[in-house]
Design a protein around this motif. Sequence first.
Motif, PDB file in Angstrom:
ATOM      1  N   UNK A   1     -25.500 -49.410  23.368  1.00  0.00           N
ATOM      2  CA  UNK A   1     -25.746 -50.097  24.639  1.00  0.00           C
ATOM      3  C   UNK A   1     -26.318 -51.494  24.473  1.00  0.00           C
ATOM      4  N   UNK A   2     -26.322 -52.029  23.256  1.00  0.00           N
ATOM      5  CA  UNK A   2     -26.857 -53.353  23.024  1.00  0.00           C
ATOM      6  C   UNK A   2     -28.293 -53.354  22.570  1.00  0.00           C
ATOM      7  N   UNK A   3     -29.124 -52.544  23.197  1.00  0.00           N
ATOM      8  CA  UNK A   3     -30.521 -52.431  22.788  1.00  0.00           C
ATOM      9  C   UNK A   3     -30.675 -51.387  21.689  1.00  0.00           C
ATOM     10  N   UNK A   4     -29.891 -50.322  21.772  1.00  0.00           N
ATOM     11  CA  UNK A   4     -29.903 -49.249  20.778  1.00  0.00           C
ATOM     12  C   UNK A   4     -28.562 -49.175  20.068  1.00  0.00           C
ATOM     13  N   UNK A   5     -28.582 -48.594  18.866  1.00  0.00           N
ATOM     14  CA  UNK A   5     -27.380 -48.430  18.054  1.00  0.00           C
ATOM     15  C   UNK A   5     -27.271 -46.959  17.661  1.00  0.00           C
TER      16      UNK A   5
ATOM     17  N   UNK B   1     -24.454 -38.377  16.902  1.00  0.00           N
ATOM     18  CA  UNK B   1     -25.213 -39.399  16.209  1.00  0.00           C
ATOM     19  C   UNK B   1     -26.647 -39.434  16.664  1.00  0.00           C
ATOM     20  N   UNK B   2     -27.394 -40.387  16.119  1.00  0.00           N
ATOM     21  CA  UNK B   2     -28.799 -40.576  16.448  1.00  0.00           C
ATOM     22  C   UNK B   2     -28.963 -41.985  16.996  1.00  0.00           C
ATOM     23  N   UNK B   3     -29.654 -42.101  18.116  1.00  0.00           N
ATOM     24  CA  UNK B   3     -29.888 -43.407  18.731  1.00  0.00           C
ATOM     25  C   UNK B   3     -31.147 -44.020  18.135  1.00  0.00           C
ATOM     26  N   UNK B   4     -31.023 -45.245  17.591  1.00  0.00           N
ATOM     27  CA  UNK B   4     -32.165 -45.970  17.026  1.00  0.00           C
ATOM     28  C   UNK B   4     -32.159 -47.378  17.610  1.00  0.00           C
ATOM     29  N   UNK B   5     -33.319 -48.031  17.670  1.00  0.00           N
ATOM     30  CA  UNK B   5     -33.346 -49.415  18.161  1.00  0.00           C
ATOM     31  C   UNK B   5     -32.516 -50.334  17.274  1.00  0.00           C
ATOM     32  N   UNK B   6     -31.976 -51.362  17.885  1.00  0.00           N
ATOM     33  CA  UNK B   6     -31.131 -52.287  17.127  1.00  0.00           C
ATOM     34  C   UNK B   6     -31.919 -52.992  16.025  1.00  0.00           C
ATOM     35  N   UNK B   7     -33.246 -53.161  16.226  1.00  0.00           N
ATOM     36  CA  UNK B   7     -34.058 -53.829  15.207  1.00  0.00           C
ATOM     37  C   UNK B   7     -34.244 -52.972  13.967  1.00  0.00           C
ATOM     38  N   UNK B   8     -33.918 -51.678  14.038  1.00  0.00           N
ATOM     39  CA  UNK B   8     -34.090 -50.807  12.875  1.00  0.00           C
ATOM     40  C   UNK B   8     -32.967 -50.962  11.866  1.00  0.00           C
TER      41      UNK B   8
ATOM     42  N   UNK C   1     -38.329 -46.622  10.855  1.00  0.00           N
ATOM     43  CA  UNK C   1     -39.098 -47.810  11.235  1.00  0.00           C
ATOM     44  C   UNK C   1     -38.324 -48.597  12.294  1.00  0.00           C
ATOM     45  N   UNK C   2     -38.974 -48.827  13.416  1.00  0.00           N
ATOM     46  CA  UNK C   2     -38.290 -49.475  14.536  1.00  0.00           C
ATOM     47  C   UNK C   2     -38.830 -50.867  14.834  1.00  0.00           C
TER      48      UNK C   2
ATOM     49  N   UNK D   1     -32.203 -59.965  25.340  1.00  0.00           N
ATOM     50  CA  UNK D   1     -33.421 -59.773  24.570  1.00  0.00           C
ATOM     51  C   UNK D   1     -33.624 -58.292  24.273  1.00  0.00           C
ATOM     52  N   UNK D   2     -34.779 -57.774  24.661  1.00  0.00           N
ATOM     53  CA  UNK D   2     -35.073 -56.359  24.485  1.00  0.00           C
ATOM     54  C   UNK D   2     -34.762 -55.546  25.731  1.00  0.00           C
ATOM     55  N   UNK D   3     -34.196 -56.190  26.751  1.00  0.00           N
ATOM     56  CA  UNK D   3     -33.914 -55.493  28.001  1.00  0.00           C
ATOM     57  C   UNK D   3     -32.438 -55.127  28.078  1.00  0.00           C
ATOM     58  N   UNK D   4     -32.202 -53.968  28.633  1.00  0.00           N
ATOM     59  CA  UNK D   4     -30.834 -53.481  28.838  1.00  0.00           C
ATOM     60  C   UNK D   4     -30.495 -53.606  30.307  1.00  0.00           C
ATOM     61  N   UNK D   5     -29.396 -54.304  30.603  1.00  0.00           N
ATOM     62  CA  UNK D   5     -28.967 -54.504  31.990  1.00  0.00           C
ATOM     63  C   UNK D   5     -27.765 -53.608  32.254  1.00  0.00           C
TER      64      UNK D   5
END
Length: 299
Positions: A271-275, A233-240, A288-289, A181-185
């Motif tokens: 890492x799965x949560x961020x790209x 690079x720049x880390x952004x949420x995967x939903x962006x 926009x995230x 989901x939105x959690x990184x393990x």
Amino acid sequence: MPRTTALAGKVVMDPNAGGKVQAMVAGRLEAGPQGLPSVGQAVKKGDVLAYVSPSTDQIERSNQMAQLAELHAARALVEKRLARLKELADTVPRKEIEAAESELASLRARSKAIGGGLNARDVLTAPVSGVIASTNAVSGQVVDARELVFEIVDPKRLRVEALSYDPEIAADVASASLAVGDQRIPLTFIGAARSLREQALPLTFAAEGEALAFLAVGQPVEVFVQSRSTQQGVSVPAASVLKNSANQTIVWVKTAPERFESRTVTIAPLDGVNIAVTSGLEAGERVASRAATLINQIR
């Protein structure tokens, strides 16, 4: 940021926190003191889950019962002889009394062993504490020896096995993670196999945490392995990160109040949560995230 590779993997059982319950003998399955456990039920180490009544051939069972009857008769004769010898203890050598006592003890032990074998049941106990992951048990079911009856796992301690087609990845693992989901393990790298499986090298990772409760053994997952080498690079949420009508990878940048512009970008896994956005964004731009898909629907 670390250079990351996405690998296909699956959730497997931790051999130190999970176990399998198998029947040692062929027989009929019977419920334990608390009944047969169901899937998802919590059990503790040593709990009796079920019994297996051994199935024996009728002729073999008859022979054992006949042998047990002979032992009972022989034991009764030895008991009477021992009683007479004890009454004549002053005139009978001590070694004869000791021989009779030894023979009586042997007959009792043999009778107990055969009688226990006729009435004994194979006790199926939980090897570890955890929850029932799978069960094939039905009351009255006939099972074979070594047949899997129950499978127990600890939902907070699992392992993840990923397949790498590049052996160099296994030699350059700095960290790893997977997204639920939105959690990184975060994952702990245990080691790599020394033999190929379907032309791939299995990598084993350990995982712990509350978020593992959403995973099941055998579930396919995507493992993000981060190497020691880095990239800009720049880390952004995967939903962006979205796709436009031309199937290009874009993000929406806020340039003014209520004004957003799409930017074509080049991405890499992180890492799965961020790209990681490796090109297309400049420092200081606002991306926009959340609910970026709603902006992407505007034409």
